[in-house]
Write an enzyme that holds these catalytic residues in place. Structure first.
Site, short mmCIF file in Angstrom:
data_model
loop_
_atom_site.label_atom_id
_atom_site.label_comp_id
_atom_site.label_asym_id
_atom_site.label_seq_id
_atom_site.Cartn_x
_atom_site.Cartn_y
_atom_site.Cartn_z
N GLY A 157 124.95 43.60 48.88
CA GLY A 157 124.97 42.04 49.12
C GLY A 157 126.27 42.57 50.74
O GLY A 157 126.75 41.15 51.06
N ALA A 173 129.43 63.84 47.88
CA ALA A 173 128.60 63.29 46.84
C ALA A 173 127.26 63.01 48.15
O ALA A 173 125.79 62.98 47.80
CB ALA A 173 128.97 61.77 46.40
N LYS A 174 127.32 63.10 49.27
CA LYS A 174 126.32 62.87 49.80
C LYS A 174 125.36 64.04 50.60
O LYS A 174 124.11 63.39 50.38
CB LYS A 174 126.79 62.06 51.55
CG LYS A 174 127.60 60.79 51.62
CD LYS A 174 126.29 59.12 51.02
CE LYS A 174 126.65 58.61 51.17
NZ LYS A 174 125.49 57.14 50.37
N GLY A 200 123.91 48.09 46.27
CA GLY A 200 125.07 47.16 47.20
C GLY A 200 124.49 46.66 48.33
O GLY A 200 124.22 47.01 49.55
N TYR A 243 133.30 61.83 49.20
CA TYR A 243 131.86 61.06 49.24
C TYR A 243 131.08 62.27 50.38
O TYR A 243 130.13 62.65 50.05
CB TYR A 243 132.91 60.24 50.45
CG TYR A 243 131.66 59.25 51.65
CD1 TYR A 243 130.95 58.61 51.00
CD2 TYR A 243 131.43 59.98 52.64
CE1 TYR A 243 129.47 57.93 51.99
CE2 TYR A 243 130.21 59.23 53.63
CZ TYR A 243 129.50 58.00 53.13
OH TYR A 243 129.12 57.70 53.96
N1 LIG Z 1 127.84 52.56 57.75
C1 LIG Z 1 127.41 54.04 58.13
O1 LIG Z 1 127.93 54.46 59.34
C2 LIG Z 1 126.91 54.61 57.22
C3 LIG Z 1 126.74 56.26 58.03
C4 LIG Z 1 126.36 57.14 57.11
C5 LIG Z 1 125.71 57.20 55.88
N2 LIG Z 1 125.94 55.20 55.39
C6 LIG Z 1 125.33 54.91 54.21
O2 LIG Z 1 124.30 53.75 53.88
C7 LIG Z 1 125.03 52.97 52.95
C8 LIG Z 1 125.43 51.64 53.80
O3 LIG Z 1 126.40 52.48 54.10
P1 LIG Z 1 127.53 50.64 54.81
O4 LIG Z 1 127.69 51.16 55.86
O5 LIG Z 1 126.24 49.74 54.47
O6 LIG Z 1 128.63 50.51 53.12
P2 LIG Z 1 128.89 49.35 52.88
O7 LIG Z 1 130.91 49.87 52.51
O8 LIG Z 1 129.45 48.54 53.98
O9 LIG Z 1 128.48 48.41 51.92
C9 LIG Z 1 128.54 49.39 50.53
C10 LIG Z 1 127.84 48.25 49.67
O10 LIG Z 1 128.08 48.49 48.10
C11 LIG Z 1 128.73 47.46 47.41
N3 LIG Z 1 129.40 48.32 46.29
C12 LIG Z 1 130.59 49.15 46.92
N4 LIG Z 1 130.80 49.65 44.99
C13 LIG Z 1 129.39 49.55 44.82
C14 LIG Z 1 129.64 49.28 43.05
N5 LIG Z 1 130.96 50.22 42.64
N6 LIG Z 1 128.73 48.44 42.70
C15 LIG Z 1 128.00 48.20 43.74
N7 LIG Z 1 128.11 47.37 44.25
C16 LIG Z 1 129.21 48.86 45.48
C17 LIG Z 1 130.03 47.10 48.51
O11 LIG Z 1 129.80 46.05 47.62
C18 LIG Z 1 128.81 47.15 49.65
O12 LIG Z 1 128.33 45.74 49.42
C19 LIG Z 1 125.51 53.78 52.09
O13 LIG Z 1 124.84 54.49 51.14
C20 LIG Z 1 126.43 54.51 52.99
O14 LIG Z 1 127.56 56.32 52.54
C21 LIG Z 1 126.96 54.22 56.01
#
Ligand SMILES: NC(=O)c1ccc[n+]([C@@H]2O[C@H](COP(=O)([O-])OP(=O)(O)OC[C@H]3O[C@@H](n4cnc5c(N)ncnc54)[C@H](O)[C@@H]3O)[C@@H](O)[C@H]2O)c1
Length: 262
Positions: free
Chosen positions: A29, A172-173, A27, A169
């Protein structure tokens, strides 16, 4: 270019132990993952990343190239185990054995209790949990052969803070913590460290577009101890640390990085 992969701000530490290592970020990208990709590249790692979103991923590769950095992109749907395994084999052939894995990919789409179908549930657990296990399974032998490695699994504080409309979600988390502890115990004898990071609310371009509004901004200031919005570098920095030899005795742990929300 989005601010999810802006160049390195001043003051980020350099970790000599990261130089030359092969790091895989799922992920990578966009969002936090894109910042992690860039920060590992800036450390002198050979970085590969998986993502399903081709356009933003190619834009990241181009943005890195502008700064004389390299990112090896593989288009992978991480819900497909055979795609994961094939892409990891290609990364190994292109860059060498992977010794850092950041299991970051996820999808935090909201869902109402009564709308969840069996298929949706399976997909949500697959995109938020299952791949973390299968990526670790596919790289641990490389790590063992190299004398050790680091796996960082992205969890979330959302299951601790009373979030709603997100049961799959949250399930899973929270399971990511159990997976981390199982893998840490199993892989410790090979000097492979496994930790999870539980981000708080990290304001990325997607969060700003989908969820952040005036009420959210207010809640951040009320609930966090720190009175500022957190950004992707607030997560990338501890991830670099956990991957580096500076964290050489840290394993089997879950690190909350949330500005003091929970
Ligand atoms: N942003 C937040 O506030 C936050 C809070 C708690 C936890 N997180 C965790 O941190 C991590 C990153 O979060 P984020 O906010 O950058 O997430 P995001 O959704 O912005 O980015 C996730 C990335 O995963 C890629 N992705 C999604 N489905 C996919 C698939 N089937 N195959 C391949 N790639 C796939 C997406 O294209 C994206 O680039 C995640 O694990 C998220 O759960 C984020």
């Amino acid at each position: 270019m989005t601010d999810d992969h802006a160049p390195r701000p001043s003051g980020i530490a350099t970790y000599p132990s990261l130089k030359g290592r092969v790091a895989l970020i799922t992920g990578g990208g966009s969002g936090i993952g894109a910042t992690i990709v860039r920060r590992f590249a800036e450390q002198g790692c050979r970085v590969a990343f998986f993502d399903i979103a081709e356009e933003t991923s190619r834009a990241l590769v181009a943005a890195l190239a502008k700064d004389d950095l390299t990112g090896h992109f593989e288009k992978v749907d991480i819900t497909k185990v055979d795609e994961i395994q094939a892409a990891i084999a290609r990364v190994r052939a292109a860059l060498g054995p992977i010794t850092i894995l950041v299991n970051n990919a996820a999808n935090d789409d909201r869902h109402k209790l009564d709308d969840v179908t069996s298929e949706y549930w399976d997909w949500a657990l697959s995109v938020n949990l299952k791949h973390q296990f299968f990526c670790a399974q596919a790289v641990h032998k490389d790590m063992a052969a190299a004398g050790g490695g680091a796996i960082i699994n992205m969890s979330s504080i959302s299951y601790l803070m009373g979030a709603t409309d997100n049961d799959a979600y949250l399930s899973a988390k929270s399971a990511v913590i159990g997976l981390t502890r199982g893998l840490a115990r199993e892989l410790g004898p090979d000097n492979i460290r496994v930790n999870s990071v539980l981000p708080g609310w990290i304001i990325t371009e997607r969060q700003r577009r989908l969820w952040l509004n005036a009420d959210g901004e207010k809640r951040i200031l009320e609930r966090q101890c720190l009175r500022r919005q957190l950004d992707a570098d607030d997560i990338a920095r501890p991830v670099l640390f956990l991957a580096s030899d500076e964290a050489g005795a840290c394993t089997n742990q879950s690190f909350i990085v949330d500005g003091g929300w929970v």
